[in-house]
Design a protein around this motif. Sequence first.
Motif, short mmCIF file in Angstrom:
data_model
loop_
_atom_site.label_atom_id
_atom_site.label_comp_id
_atom_site.label_asym_id
_atom_site.label_seq_id
_atom_site.Cartn_x
_atom_site.Cartn_y
_atom_site.Cartn_z
N SER A 118 0.82 -1.21 0.00
CA SER A 118 0.00 0.00 0.00
C SER A 118 0.86 1.26 0.00
O SER A 118 0.54 2.24 -0.69
CB SER A 118 -0.93 0.00 1.23
OG SER A 118 -1.86 -1.05 1.15
N VAL A 119 1.95 1.26 0.75
CA VAL A 119 2.84 2.43 0.77
C VAL A 119 3.48 2.62 -0.60
O VAL A 119 3.58 3.75 -1.11
CB VAL A 119 3.91 2.29 1.86
CG1 VAL A 119 4.88 3.48 1.79
CG2 VAL A 119 3.27 2.23 3.24
N ASN A 120 3.89 1.54 -1.23
CA ASN A 120 4.50 1.65 -2.57
C ASN A 120 3.51 2.19 -3.59
O ASN A 120 3.90 2.92 -4.52
CB ASN A 120 5.04 0.29 -3.02
CG ASN A 120 6.39 -0.03 -2.40
OD1 ASN A 120 7.15 0.87 -2.07
ND2 ASN A 120 6.67 -1.31 -2.22
N THR A 121 2.24 1.85 -3.44
CA THR A 121 1.22 2.42 -4.34
C THR A 121 1.18 3.94 -4.20
O THR A 121 1.10 4.67 -5.20
CB THR A 121 -0.17 1.84 -4.01
OG1 THR A 121 -0.14 0.42 -4.20
CG2 THR A 121 -1.24 2.44 -4.90
N MET A 122 1.24 4.43 -2.96
CA MET A 122 1.25 5.88 -2.75
C MET A 122 2.51 6.52 -3.32
O MET A 122 2.46 7.58 -3.96
CB MET A 122 1.15 6.18 -1.26
CG MET A 122 1.10 7.67 -0.94
SD MET A 122 1.09 8.02 0.84
CE MET A 122 2.80 7.66 1.27
N LEU A 123 3.66 5.87 -3.13
CA LEU A 123 4.91 6.42 -3.65
C LEU A 123 4.91 6.46 -5.17
O LEU A 123 5.47 7.39 -5.77
CB LEU A 123 6.09 5.61 -3.12
CG LEU A 123 6.29 5.62 -1.60
CD1 LEU A 123 7.51 4.78 -1.22
CD2 LEU A 123 6.44 7.03 -1.07
N ASP A 124 4.31 5.47 -5.80
CA ASP A 124 4.19 5.48 -7.27
C ASP A 124 3.37 6.67 -7.72
O ASP A 124 3.69 7.32 -8.73
CB ASP A 124 3.54 4.18 -7.77
CG ASP A 124 4.46 2.98 -7.61
OD1 ASP A 124 5.68 3.17 -7.45
OD2 ASP A 124 3.95 1.83 -7.63
N LYS A 125 2.31 6.99 -6.98
CA LYS A 125 1.50 8.17 -7.29
C LYS A 125 2.35 9.42 -7.20
O LYS A 125 2.28 10.31 -8.06
CB LYS A 125 0.32 8.29 -6.32
CG LYS A 125 -0.85 7.38 -6.58
CD LYS A 125 -1.85 7.42 -5.44
CE LYS A 125 -2.35 8.81 -5.15
NZ LYS A 125 -3.27 8.85 -3.99
N TRP A 126 3.14 9.51 -6.14
CA TRP A 126 3.97 10.70 -5.95
C TRP A 126 5.01 10.85 -7.06
O TRP A 126 5.26 11.96 -7.53
CB TRP A 126 4.66 10.63 -4.58
CG TRP A 126 3.73 10.91 -3.44
CD1 TRP A 126 2.39 11.16 -3.53
CD2 TRP A 126 4.05 10.97 -2.04
NE1 TRP A 126 1.84 11.36 -2.27
CE2 TRP A 126 2.85 11.25 -1.34
CE3 TRP A 126 5.22 10.79 -1.31
CZ2 TRP A 126 2.80 11.39 0.04
CZ3 TRP A 126 5.19 10.92 0.08
CH2 TRP A 126 3.99 11.22 0.74
N GLU A 127 5.57 9.73 -7.50
CA GLU A 127 6.56 9.82 -8.57
C GLU A 127 5.93 10.30 -9.87
O GLU A 127 6.54 11.07 -10.63
CB GLU A 127 7.22 8.46 -8.77
CG GLU A 127 8.18 8.07 -7.65
CD GLU A 127 9.16 6.99 -8.07
OE1 GLU A 127 9.37 6.81 -9.30
OE2 GLU A 127 9.72 6.34 -7.18
N LYS A 128 4.71 9.86 -10.15
CA LYS A 128 4.02 10.30 -11.36
C LYS A 128 3.65 11.78 -11.30
O LYS A 128 3.45 12.42 -12.34
CB LYS A 128 2.77 9.45 -11.58
CG LYS A 128 3.07 8.00 -11.94
CD LYS A 128 1.82 7.16 -12.03
CE LYS A 128 2.16 5.71 -12.32
NZ LYS A 128 0.96 4.83 -12.34
N MET A 129 3.54 12.31 -10.07
CA MET A 129 3.20 13.73 -9.91
C MET A 129 4.40 14.63 -10.12
O MET A 129 4.26 15.85 -10.24
CB MET A 129 2.62 13.97 -8.51
CG MET A 129 1.27 13.32 -8.27
SD MET A 129 0.77 13.36 -6.53
CE MET A 129 0.72 15.12 -6.22
#
Length: 506
Positions: free
Chosen positions: A159-170
């Motif tokens: 779940s944390v990696n999913t959030m980090l992937d979102k942040w990288e795309k931003m």
Amino acid sequence: MEPSWLETRWARPIYLAFVFCLALVLLQAIKLYLRRQRLLQDLCCYPAPPTHWLYGHQKFLQEDEMEKLEELVEKYPCAFPRWVGPFQAFLYIYDPDYAKTLLSRTDSKSQFPNQFLSPCTGKGLLNLDGPKWFQHRHLLTPGFHLNILKPYTEVMVQSVNTMLDKWEKMLITQHTNVEAFEHINLMTLDILLKCAFSQKTNCQINSTNDPYVKAVLELNKIIFYRMNSFLEHHDIIFNFSPEGHHFQELHQVLHHYTEKIVQDRKKSLQDDRTQNTQKRTYQDFLDIVLSVQAENADSFSDNDIWSEVNTFILAGHGTTAGGISWLLYCLALNPEHQQRCREEIRGILRDGSSITWNHLGEMSYTTMCIKEALRLSPPIPSISRELNKPLTFPDGRSLPAGMNVVLSIWGLHHNPAIWENPKVFDPLRFSPENSDQRHPYAFLPFSAGPRDCIGQQFAMIQVKVAMALILLHFEVTPDPNRPPILSSQSVLKSKNGIHLCLKKIP
């Protein structure tokens, strides 16, 4: 001679009704007057800041409440009465010995603010009292044993990696600004849904399409709104308001969703006792409460299951999200401590992203930073009790049964009599040698005594996993244009969010 108007047939009932209503009003006024006099007498030995005859301390503490509370903690040792209007008062306490005296007992929880959450969660551990609470606590405690919690680490990493992937795309450039709490709140909800139901949700990517996730998020907003609206504290007024109608609709979504999952899981277990758990490497919370019901069918109903599962989700994700968000903000303000945590995590994980249970116990400095952030910004800023019997504090001052006592965890954690320079972020306060010298009731982010937080270990695991992965991938700094504005309700939040600047670490 014409009869007076009182002698006419239509006027007499009106006159009698008027007299009856007037008598009721006078009776109520007398009861309120006697209540105020009794409160004044009960609280006379506790000095208080000046009060307004109508508003009490509401206007005095309405703006910059936390800063003013700190002033009162320094000015009035141990405790002070806080008046809410002319007929309601609470005793605020923030002294370790006072806290120990209160929390060592089994007094009932005060109705406020749990009365607003109960329609969503039902009667679970959060708001039960007496023998029923003791029974639930005893039955569910094994579900939070470390052997049950260990496999959750893998779920949290995903779940944390999913959030980090979102942040990288931003990241349009090397830097980007985010409102961190919104993202972290969805991440902790994602974790809880997986750990409670083993549901594969997409709530972090598209929270508006999942009816249950949407209902949870909107219910939290309505509850927060209701707490801030004095008139809507009354059930009749709230139930007839647009928010009240929407609240009922969302409550039905929650109930039907949980009920369907519970019944589907029961059917699956009946079809094949081993099939359900073999598909997963861990027991979810629903497995645990269903096994509790199987062993205690007469005393643990389907409604108890519904209440405990929803309490676990609704009461758990927002508080943990607040803890992670405030910790990130503290580290953003203190880059030297952020870097030291990052170096410790790199040394443990060797720049990898795979975290195991054993890694968590090695994060000694990171754990000290977590505790210091929980001291500065406790997710639950206060807890309250309604005394079942008279209480006497160590200094000899007493309170009668029926009095509402508020333990201000914020005040306790910022009390200059306990903490030197309480506004300074200093993780070394929680070194083993410093912790050993401190009063055991001076630091209470998860409360203490028989009603301490049953999920505190689960929450700490989430914070450690999230912090390790975030600091490995990003450097965080505060947004100087949007500092957080504290808002104290049942959960410590920022009125304008927690804005951070993210920089990707190569």
